[in-house]
Scaffold this active site. Structure first.
Site, PDB file in Angstrom:
ATOM      1  N   SER A  29       4.943 -19.383 -23.163  1.00 39.26           N
ATOM      2  CA  SER A  29       4.954 -18.159 -22.371  1.00 39.26           C
ATOM      3  C   SER A  29       5.316 -16.972 -23.257  1.00 39.26           C
ATOM      4  CB  SER A  29       5.919 -18.311 -21.187  1.00 39.26           C
ATOM      5  OG  SER A  29       5.741 -17.256 -20.269  1.00 39.26           O
ATOM      6  N   ASN A  30       5.788 -15.892 -22.687  1.00 36.65           N
ATOM      7  CA  ASN A  30       6.130 -14.684 -23.442  1.00 36.65           C
ATOM      8  C   ASN A  30       7.349 -14.020 -22.797  1.00 36.65           C
ATOM      9  OD1 ASN A  30       5.150 -12.709 -21.349  1.00 36.65           O
ATOM     10  ND2 ASN A  30       3.255 -13.834 -21.722  1.00 36.65           N
ATOM     11  N   ARG A  31       7.777 -12.915 -23.351  1.00 35.77           N
ATOM     12  CA  ARG A  31       9.040 -12.291 -22.932  1.00 35.77           C
ATOM     13  C   ARG A  31       8.928 -11.377 -21.716  1.00 35.77           C
ATOM     14  NH1 ARG A  31      12.795 -13.496 -26.747  1.00 35.77           N
ATOM     15  NH2 ARG A  31      12.015 -13.903 -28.850  1.00 35.77           N
TER      16      ARG A  31
END
Ligand code: C5P
Length: 223
Positions: A29-31
């Site tokens: 995923s990402n931030r």
């Protein structure tokens, strides 16, 4: 009393970072926190719209009066947005969509190799939701986001054109107080054939209102 500026409009907002399964317990995923998208959903509701918020799982409270749909992956997000696109007046793609996903999500939890060898996960591109929907556009007003760490305006200008959006919201996520996770944001608004507009550093809700006021002004000009 005058009608609210978005009354009668179906607004579809996407939020959060997509999760691409590696195996049943792991994902890439990402931030993205989802905060910017949730703020847009809240602001659109307050401006009178019928709002559907499609988000990846977050711990944020669902804004009052907003219909919530939860998705995980880019593929699920594409399905959820596509199903609603023809009845949408305004689409705001605030979700941070993973650019790649594992080619195969393992059916069972991946075990550590006994010999401590490196593990390789092969990735493949996800569908670009905005580019997929662009040919289906009729009257929809579409807003895209671009989170950049360098060459903000050049990259944002390219995305404005390639994704065929009506408004591109660019944020420099390398700056303090801007973009991912915080409660504040500072953005540059780009529209085809118009000068870009830089907003001050303010709360994500205030930025959301500015974005939607820009949309409303554009829609009025179109009619
Ligand atoms: O290309 P990039 O990910 O920077 O583009 C950002 C914009 O495009 C955002 O509005 C995002 O929601 C959207 N996007 C998309 N499908 C993808 C990747 C991004 O619609 N696969």
């Amino acid at each position: 009393t005058p009608a609210l500026p978005l009354s009668g409009q179906n607004v579809l907002v996407t939020a959060g970072g997509t999760r691409e399964a590696i195996d049943p317990v792991r994902y890439i995923s990402n931030r993205s926190s989802g905060k910017m998208g949730y703020a847009v959903a809240q602001a659109a509701r307050e401006m009178g719209a019928t709002v559907t918020l499609i988000s990846t799982p977050t711990h944020l409270p669902v804004p009052a009066g907003v219909q919530m749909v939860t998705v995980n992956s880019a593929a699920e997000l594409l399905t959820a947005v596509s199903a609603r696109f023809s009845t949408t007046d305004l689409l705001v793609m605030a979700a941070a969509v993973s650019d790649y996903r594992p080619v195969n999500a393992a059916d069972e939890k991946i075990k550590k190799p006994a010999n401590h060898a490196n593990l390789t996960i092969e990735l493949t591109e996800t569908p670009d939701i905005l580019k997929t929907l662009a040919p289906q556009k009729t009257t929809q007003y579409v807003v895209g986001f671009a989170a950049e760490t360098q060459h903000l305006l050049a990259n944002a200008q390219r995305k404005l054109t390639s994704k065929k959006v009506d408004l591109l919201v660019a944020n420099d996520v390398s700056k303090a107080g801007v973009g991912f996770n915080g409660d504040t944001n500072q953005v540059t608004l780009l529209r085809p054939g118009q000068d870009s507009v830089k907003t001050p550093l303010q709360s994500k809700l205030a930025v959301a209102r500015t974005i939607l006021e820009t949309v409303v002004a554009d829609q009025a000009w179109r009619h």
